[in-house]
Design a protein around this motif. Structure first.
Motif, PDB file in Angstrom:
ATOM      1  N   ASN A 205      44.822  65.277  36.943  1.00 40.90           N
ATOM      2  CA  ASN A 205      44.722  66.032  35.689  1.00 40.90           C
ATOM      3  C   ASN A 205      45.817  67.085  35.546  1.00 40.90           C
ATOM      4  O   ASN A 205      45.678  68.032  34.761  1.00 40.90           O
ATOM      5  CB  ASN A 205      43.347  66.696  35.563  1.00 40.90           C
ATOM      6  N   LYS A 206      46.914  66.886  36.303  1.00 34.25           N
ATOM      7  CA  LYS A 206      48.052  67.788  36.168  1.00 34.25           C
ATOM      8  C   LYS A 206      49.264  67.008  35.661  1.00 34.25           C
ATOM      9  O   LYS A 206      49.229  65.784  35.559  1.00 34.25           O
ATOM     10  CB  LYS A 206      48.377  68.450  37.519  1.00 34.25           C
ATOM     11  N   THR A 207      50.338  67.741  35.361  1.00 36.02           N
ATOM     12  CA  THR A 207      51.529  67.119  34.780  1.00 36.02           C
ATOM     13  C   THR A 207      52.716  67.243  35.726  1.00 36.02           C
ATOM     14  O   THR A 207      52.927  68.299  36.331  1.00 36.02           O
ATOM     15  CB  THR A 207      51.883  67.788  33.438  1.00 36.02           C
ATOM     16  N   ILE A 208      53.475  66.132  35.844  1.00 34.63           N
ATOM     17  CA  ILE A 208      54.706  66.178  36.629  1.00 34.63           C
ATOM     18  C   ILE A 208      55.884  65.892  35.698  1.00 34.63           C
ATOM     19  O   ILE A 208      55.758  65.188  34.696  1.00 34.63           O
ATOM     20  CB  ILE A 208      54.693  65.174  37.795  1.00 34.63           C
ATOM     21  N   LEU A 209      57.028  66.481  36.044  1.00 31.00           N
ATOM     22  CA  LEU A 209      58.247  66.296  35.255  1.00 31.00           C
ATOM     23  C   LEU A 209      59.185  65.374  36.041  1.00 31.00           C
ATOM     24  O   LEU A 209      59.505  65.650  37.194  1.00 31.00           O
ATOM     25  CB  LEU A 209      58.926  67.650  35.025  1.00 31.00           C
ATOM     26  N   LEU A 210      59.615  64.281  35.411  1.00 31.73           N
ATOM     27  CA  LEU A 210      60.536  63.345  36.049  1.00 31.73           C
ATOM     28  C   LEU A 210      61.903  63.455  35.409  1.00 31.73           C
ATOM     29  O   LEU A 210      62.071  63.228  34.213  1.00 31.73           O
ATOM     30  CB  LEU A 210      60.018  61.906  35.913  1.00 31.73           C
TER      31      LEU A 210
ATOM     32  N   GLU B 154      55.437  50.402  35.309  1.00 34.23           N
ATOM     33  CA  GLU B 154      54.550  50.398  36.464  1.00 34.23           C
ATOM     34  C   GLU B 154      54.386  51.801  37.037  1.00 34.23           C
ATOM     35  O   GLU B 154      53.310  52.174  37.495  1.00 34.23           O
ATOM     36  CB  GLU B 154      55.100  49.457  37.544  1.00 34.23           C
ATOM     37  N   PHE B 155      55.460  52.575  36.989  1.00 34.42           N
ATOM     38  CA  PHE B 155      55.406  53.955  37.479  1.00 34.42           C
ATOM     39  C   PHE B 155      54.384  54.754  36.684  1.00 34.42           C
ATOM     40  O   PHE B 155      53.528  55.453  37.247  1.00 34.42           O
ATOM     41  CB  PHE B 155      56.801  54.581  37.370  1.00 34.42           C
ATOM     42  N   GLN B 156      54.447  54.611  35.378  1.00 34.01           N
ATOM     43  CA  GLN B 156      53.485  55.323  34.522  1.00 34.01           C
ATOM     44  C   GLN B 156      52.071  54.803  34.739  1.00 34.01           C
ATOM     45  O   GLN B 156      51.103  55.579  34.740  1.00 34.01           O
ATOM     46  CB  GLN B 156      53.886  55.184  33.058  1.00 34.01           C
ATOM     47  N   ALA B 157      51.943  53.496  34.941  1.00 35.90           N
ATOM     48  CA  ALA B 157      50.622  52.908  35.159  1.00 35.90           C
ATOM     49  C   ALA B 157      49.999  53.441  36.452  1.00 35.90           C
ATOM     50  O   ALA B 157      48.796  53.722  36.507  1.00 35.90           O
ATOM     51  CB  ALA B 157      50.737  51.387  35.216  1.00 35.90           C
ATOM     52  N   GLN B 158      50.821  53.584  37.502  1.00 31.32           N
ATOM     53  CA  GLN B 158      50.324  54.101  38.759  1.00 31.32           C
ATOM     54  C   GLN B 158      49.915  55.568  38.632  1.00 31.32           C
ATOM     55  O   GLN B 158      48.901  56.002  39.192  1.00 31.32           O
ATOM     56  CB  GLN B 158      51.383  53.933  39.862  1.00 31.32           C
ATOM     57  N   LEU B 159      50.711  56.343  37.892  1.00 37.37           N
ATOM     58  CA  LEU B 159      50.351  57.747  37.670  1.00 37.37           C
ATOM     59  C   LEU B 159      49.038  57.850  36.881  1.00 37.37           C
ATOM     60  O   LEU B 159      48.167  58.663  37.190  1.00 37.37           O
ATOM     61  CB  LEU B 159      51.468  58.469  36.911  1.00 37.37           C
TER      62      LEU B 159
ATOM     63  N   ILE C 210      47.352  61.344  36.517  1.00 33.49           N
ATOM     64  CA  ILE C 210      48.481  62.278  36.562  1.00 33.49           C
ATOM     65  C   ILE C 210      49.315  62.075  35.296  1.00 33.49           C
ATOM     66  O   ILE C 210      49.662  60.946  34.946  1.00 33.49           O
ATOM     67  CB  ILE C 210      49.362  62.031  37.804  1.00 33.49           C
ATOM     68  N   ASN C 211      49.598  63.153  34.598  1.00 30.39           N
ATOM     69  CA  ASN C 211      50.370  63.086  33.361  1.00 30.39           C
ATOM     70  C   ASN C 211      51.867  63.158  33.673  1.00 30.39           C
ATOM     71  O   ASN C 211      52.281  63.765  34.658  1.00 30.39           O
ATOM     72  CB  ASN C 211      49.988  64.230  32.421  1.00 30.39           C
TER      73      ASN C 211
ATOM     74  N   GLY D 288      57.656  72.614  31.111  1.00 34.14           N
ATOM     75  CA  GLY D 288      56.720  73.505  30.422  1.00 34.14           C
ATOM     76  C   GLY D 288      55.875  74.228  31.455  1.00 34.14           C
ATOM     77  O   GLY D 288      55.918  73.912  32.651  1.00 34.14           O
ATOM     78  N   GLU D 289      55.112  75.187  31.013  1.00 30.57           N
ATOM     79  CA  GLU D 289      54.275  75.969  31.935  1.00 30.57           C
ATOM     80  C   GLU D 289      53.233  75.111  32.652  1.00 30.57           C
ATOM     81  O   GLU D 289      52.738  75.470  33.723  1.00 30.57           O
ATOM     82  CB  GLU D 289      53.571  77.089  31.153  1.00 30.57           C
ATOM     83  N   ASN D 290      52.907  73.960  32.054  1.00 30.80           N
ATOM     84  CA  ASN D 290      51.865  73.112  32.646  1.00 30.80           C
ATOM     85  C   ASN D 290      52.408  72.153  33.710  1.00 30.80           C
ATOM     86  O   ASN D 290      51.656  71.400  34.313  1.00 30.80           O
ATOM     87  CB  ASN D 290      51.155  72.300  31.550  1.00 30.80           C
ATOM     88  N   VAL D 291      53.717  72.176  33.969  1.00 29.04           N
ATOM     89  CA  VAL D 291      54.319  71.276  34.952  1.00 29.04           C
ATOM     90  C   VAL D 291      54.006  71.753  36.371  1.00 29.04           C
ATOM     91  O   VAL D 291      54.356  72.880  36.739  1.00 29.04           O
ATOM     92  CB  VAL D 291      55.854  71.183  34.759  1.00 29.04           C
ATOM     93  N   ALA D 292      53.339  70.894  37.130  1.00 26.27           N
ATOM     94  CA  ALA D 292      52.930  71.267  38.496  1.00 26.27           C
ATOM     95  C   ALA D 292      53.911  70.782  39.550  1.00 26.27           C
ATOM     96  O   ALA D 292      53.890  71.253  40.689  1.00 26.27           O
ATOM     97  CB  ALA D 292      51.542  70.689  38.789  1.00 26.27           C
ATOM     98  N   LEU D 293      54.765  69.836  39.175  1.00 27.14           N
ATOM     99  CA  LEU D 293      55.689  69.258  40.148  1.00 27.14           C
ATOM    100  C   LEU D 293      56.883  68.674  39.423  1.00 27.14           C
ATOM    101  O   LEU D 293      56.741  68.050  38.375  1.00 27.14           O
ATOM    102  CB  LEU D 293      54.971  68.146  40.929  1.00 27.14           C
ATOM    103  N   VAL D 294      58.081  68.883  39.986  1.00 29.56           N
ATOM    104  CA  VAL D 294      59.308  68.319  39.427  1.00 29.56           C
ATOM    105  C   VAL D 294      59.806  67.228  40.377  1.00 29.56           C
ATOM    106  O   VAL D 294      59.866  67.435  41.593  1.00 29.56           O
ATOM    107  CB  VAL D 294      60.399  69.386  39.250  1.00 29.56           C
ATOM    108  N   VAL D 295      60.148  66.077  39.787  1.00 29.84           N
ATOM    109  CA  VAL D 295      60.606  64.937  40.586  1.00 29.84           C
ATOM    110  C   VAL D 295      62.044  64.607  40.205  1.00 29.84           C
ATOM    111  O   VAL D 295      62.341  64.377  39.031  1.00 29.84           O
ATOM    112  CB  VAL D 295      59.723  63.701  40.350  1.00 29.84           C
ATOM    113  N   ASP D 296      62.933  64.613  41.196  1.00 29.85           N
ATOM    114  CA  ASP D 296      64.318  64.187  40.974  1.00 29.85           C
ATOM    115  C   ASP D 296      64.399  62.682  41.186  1.00 29.85           C
ATOM    116  O   ASP D 296      64.233  62.187  42.304  1.00 29.85           O
ATOM    117  CB  ASP D 296      65.263  64.890  41.947  1.00 29.85           C
TER     118      ASP D 296
END
Length: 450
Positions: free
Chosen positions: A8-13, A24-29, A34-35, A41-49
């Motif tokens: 129920n949190k958001t990650i930034l890719l 498939e990546f989105q389907a797995q999230l 996981i959003n 944004g302030e709601n981003v819990a994790l940044v993915v490079d």
């Protein structure tokens, strides 16, 4: 990392996913609640490079990192965690119901999923009646299969694009499940009765000779393959009596001959093959002997029994007591001869038997040292890998070219002596072909021209 903590949190890719396709990546999230977003944004819990980040994304990622606004993770680490938590049964059912070959291919080219799931998915792939490298999809799946399991792939980086890459993979594999999975693939099953000019036939040959090939695969080879492949199975130590009888009933002469070389051939099969003298002699030379089998073969084929590596001391004594020059000569050449029998045979008045014993690596070194005193024994000693080092060094001073050539080929000849021998143009080739000298050269990183 723990995926449940991202629920129920958001990650930034930034950039793109690597092992999984974008869908498939989105389907797995989504499966883990996981959003995903592409903007911070302030709601981003994790940044993915991710891979293929644009210059703008690179700058934005560095800015967020410097400001320590949130946690960072690489796309590889995240995808590895997603792959670890795939519900295999659910995925398999989804792929069966959807019959989505493209999605299945994506998983089969995904290096992040574990081997067990990979092999289950591989069974589902349809090769469309074509071979491993006949079309783009098959080529991609075949290459991914080889890359995944091939040892030291970095040293053979083009092997995944070769039709025989799967043969080499089988040759080096100790994984029963992998061997079985490859054997069951459609292109292999279609090739079971083809001739030896086909690449897939060579893969089948590699399976038939691989020590780790599972029993069910061997059973199928016995029942479904051609004569040559059956001969390969027939000579395996783990070819059990049930398979032996099936091969026996084929009546194929080549297969029966192969069976006669099997050291673990069953007693009932032995009795079926005894009618043929050629096969009986083969069995006498190769079979694991017990008292019963020894008596069976000793009666008619003592000379062949004398060549058997499985003869006990008591059996050897009976062979010597047979008082046959041919039998004693065969025994003298047997590398599994008992030392006490060696001493017994050396007492016989036969130069031929003595020469054979002096060439035999089973002969005790004390006897070989005594033999050196007679120049007539030098040729035999030069051939013997068990001849003491100091004797081999002394033999290097011989004027007999036959003795020197034998020394040059003997893997036990000291390297220093081989260097000395190679100065003689007559011996140069033999020294360079000596495996022991070759290993020394490779270790010392010294080259030569041939």
């Amino acid at each position: 990392m723990n995926l449940s903590e991202l629920q129920n949190k958001t990650i930034l890719l930034f950039g793109q996913s690597r092992a999984f396709s974008a869908d498939e990546f989105q389907a797995q999230l989504k499966a883990h609640k996981i959003n995903l977003t592409k903007e911070y944004g302030e709601n981003v819990a994790l940044v993915v490079d991710g891979k293929m980040m644009t210059p703008y994304e690179q700058i934005e990622s560095e800015k967020i990192y410097e400001e320590k606004k949130t946690e960072f993770i690489s796309i590889n680490a995240l995808e590895k965690e997603l792959a670890k938590h795939i519900d295999a049964d659910t995925l398999m059912m989804s792929l069966k119901l959807s019959n989505d070959k493209s999605r299945l291919k994506d998983f089969l080219t995904n290096s992040m999923i574990d081997d067990e799931l990979y092999l289950r998915l591989l069974k589902m792939y349809s090769w469309g009646g074509e071979d491993f490298f006949d079309n783009d999809d098959n080529r991609d799946v075949s290459a991914a299969l080889i890359v995944r399991f091939y040892e030291n792939i970095e040293r053979n980086h083009n092997v995944e694009y070769a039709a025989l890459g799967l043969m080499h993979l089988i040759t080096q594999s100790k994984d029963e499940k992998l061997i079985e999975a490859i054997f069951m693939l459609e292109p292999i099953q279609k090739s079971l009765l083809l001739d030896s000019n086909k690449a897939n036939y060579k893969i089948i040959s590699a399976i038939a000779t691989n020590y780790y090939a599972p029993k069910n695969v061997l059973n199928m080879l016995v029942k479904k393959s051609n004569s040559y492949i059956r001969t390969l199975v027939a000579m395996r130590e783990d070819c059990d009596e049930e398979m032996q009888f099936y091969l026996l009933e084929s009546g194929d002469e080549a297969v029966l001959e192969a069976l006669s070389y099997n050291s673990n051939i069953g007693k009932k099969v032995v009795k079926k093959l005894l009618f043929n003298e050629y096969l009986a002699k083969n069995m006498a030379r190769n079979i694991h002997l017990n008292d019963e089998l020894f008596e069976i073969f000793f009666k008619n084929y003592p000379n062949e029994v004398a060549k058997n590596e499985f003869i006990s001391y008591e059996m050897q004594k009976k062979l010597v007591a047979y008082h046959s020059a041919d039998v004693m000569m065969s025994l003298a050449k047997n590398e599994y001869i008992d030392k006490k029998i060696v001493v017994d045979l050396l007492s016989k008045e036969s130069d031929e038997i003595k020469f054979a014993l002096y060439e035999n690596s089973a002969t005790p070194q004390e006897s070989l040292e005594e033999a050196y005193e007679n120049v007539l024994n030098h040729f035999a000693l030069a051939n013997n890998e068990n001849t003491p080092k100091h004797i081999l060094e002394l033999l290097a001073h011989s004027q007999d070219i036959k003795v020197l050539k034998s020394l040059a080929k003997n893997v036990s000849t000291p390297v220093e002596t081989l260097y000395q021998l190679q100065l003689d143009s007559r011996l140069e080739r033999s020294v360079k072909e000596n495996p022991n000298f070759g290993r020394h050269i490779m270790h010392e990183n010294i080259g030569w021209e041939i």
